[in-house]
Every structure is written in structure tokens, then in C-alpha cells.
Scaffold this active site. Structure first.
Site, mmCIF file in Angstrom:
data_model
loop_
_atom_site.group_PDB
_atom_site.id
_atom_site.type_symbol
_atom_site.label_atom_id
_atom_site.label_comp_id
_atom_site.label_asym_id
_atom_site.label_seq_id
_atom_site.Cartn_x
_atom_site.Cartn_y
_atom_site.Cartn_z
ATOM 1 C CE LYS A 120 -2.293 1.602 3.603
ATOM 2 N NZ LYS A 120 -3.250 1.742 4.717
ATOM 3 C CG ASP A 138 -7.467 4.053 2.414
ATOM 4 O OD1 ASP A 138 -8.355 3.769 1.568
ATOM 5 O OD2 ASP A 138 -7.379 5.173 2.934
#
Length: 210
Positions: A120, A138
Site C-alpha cells: 500500500k 486503504d
């Protein structure tokens, strides 16, 4: 969800916010990297408060490395998991200095080799700093993608891959920011604000709020 709906969703988000960006405050790719590492399980507001004090003192691999783990902790101790983050950041600074001429690398492989940098975080850097079509999923993006039926998936990697496939190419570079902001301020976790949502009529969520 059909192709036209997806196009209309991003057309509206773009019209509302033509130049979206992260709410983390930074002035270089290195500052962004440090801010994103710090933002894991922390708010952007909290990270910005800490980096406003840290970056005027140290904002390069050399200057942060010189602080050492204990020195760095003093600047970031208001942030969750600061002990582990301080150690990872110091290790990352050393790798950047010794292997990358103190520059932030622009490939996923090199970024994910840095301590404290997962998929991420790497996606955020690739997209925000280097303007590559990457999708950092997210909790906000995961929720919005599933709730609206834009790109449903059982886990973040599934949603990431689906978004990269279904988001129209013209919107791909900024889609990550639009979806985060929409999830943060409109399509909230506990109660989405459907009555003030600009894509409410396109969204396929069955339990819309009044």
C-alpha cells in the site's frame, strides 16, 4: 456496475475536485515516503503535526539517519507504533543512502524492499510522487469500492486489481485520491452521507441513508 456508471462516477468526482492530492504535507518524494510510513494506523492530521516539527530539522536520509532511533522518537512519539516506525525509518534511510544515492526509488520492487514499506505504501509513492497508475487500497477505498459496487472484492489486493482494470484510463492517475476523500468525508464507515453525495444516484448500495 456497468462501464457507463463508472465513467459517470469519476466524471463527477473530477468536476468537484479537478486536482486531488494526499492530505499528508510534504515537499519532496523523501518527505512523502516518511509521512506515508508514519501514517500506518495513524491519521494524516496526526502525522502532519509531527512532520511539521520534524522536517524543518531533518528532511533528508542523511539528516534523519543522524538523529538515530532515539532522536527520531522524540519527534514522532505522538504517533501510534512510533517505536517500530522509528527503527524502520532509520533502516530505510541507511538503505537509501547506501543503495540509492539518497533518492527514493521509483519501482515497486525497490520500494517494498525498504523497512516499513508494504504494498500500500509503495502504491502511494508510485502514484503520488512518480505519477504511475497505482492504486493504494486503504480502508476507505476498500469500503467505497464494495459499498457502491464499483469494484467489489473480498480483500484489498482483489479490490486493487479490479480497480486498475475497471477505472477508465483517463481517471486512473487520480482515482486513488478521489476514492479516499470520498470515503473519508462522504461515504463514511458508520453512516454514509447519501443525501449529500454527488454520486448517490449512480451508487448501487442498497441501504442508503436518508
Amino acid at each position: 456496475m456497468n462501464k457507463q456508471k463508472r465513467h459517470d462516477i469519476f466524471s463527477r468526482l473530477q468536476a468537484q475536485n479537478p486536482n486531488p492530492t494526499t492530505e499528508l504535507e510534504y515537499s519532496s518524494s523523501f518527505e512523502l515516503l516518511i509521512a506515508v510510513i508514519l501514517s500506518a494506523q495513524a491519521t494524516d492530521v496526526g502525522v502532519n503535526k509531527a512532520t511539521k516539527i520534524l522536517f524543518p530539522v531533518a528532511n533528508t536520509p542523511e539528516t534523519i539517519f543522524a538523529l538515530g532511533v532515539e532522536g527520531l522518537k522524540q519527534y514522532i512519539k505522538t504517533i501510534g507504533l512510533y517505536n517500530a516506525k522509528a527503527e524502520n525509518i532509520i533502516k530505510t534511510c541507511k538503505i537509501l543512502m547506501t543503495q540509492h544515492d539518497s533518492q527514493v526509488p521509483d519501482t515497486r520492487e525497490a520500494l517494498e524492499a525498504l523497512p516499513g514499506v508494504g504494498r500500500k505504501t509503495a502504491n502511494v509513492i508510485l502514484n503520488t510522487a512518480f505519477r504511475q497508475p497505482a492504486m493504494a487500497v486503504d480502508t476507505h477505498i476498500f469500503r467505497v469500492s464494495n459499498r457502491t459496487n464499483l469494484a467489489p472484492g473480498k480483500n484489498v489486493l482483489e479490490v486493487e486489481k479490479k480497480l486498475l482494470k475497471v477505472v477508465p484510463k483517463e481517471f486512473l492517475l487520480d482515482a486513488h485520491h478521489w476514492l479516499i476523500l470520498h470515503g473519508r468525508y462522504v461515504c463514511k464507515a458508520r453512516k454514509p452521507m447519501c443525501n449529500s453525495c454527488i454520486i448517490e444516484d449512480l451508487c448501487e448500495y442498497k441501504e442508503k441513508t436518508e
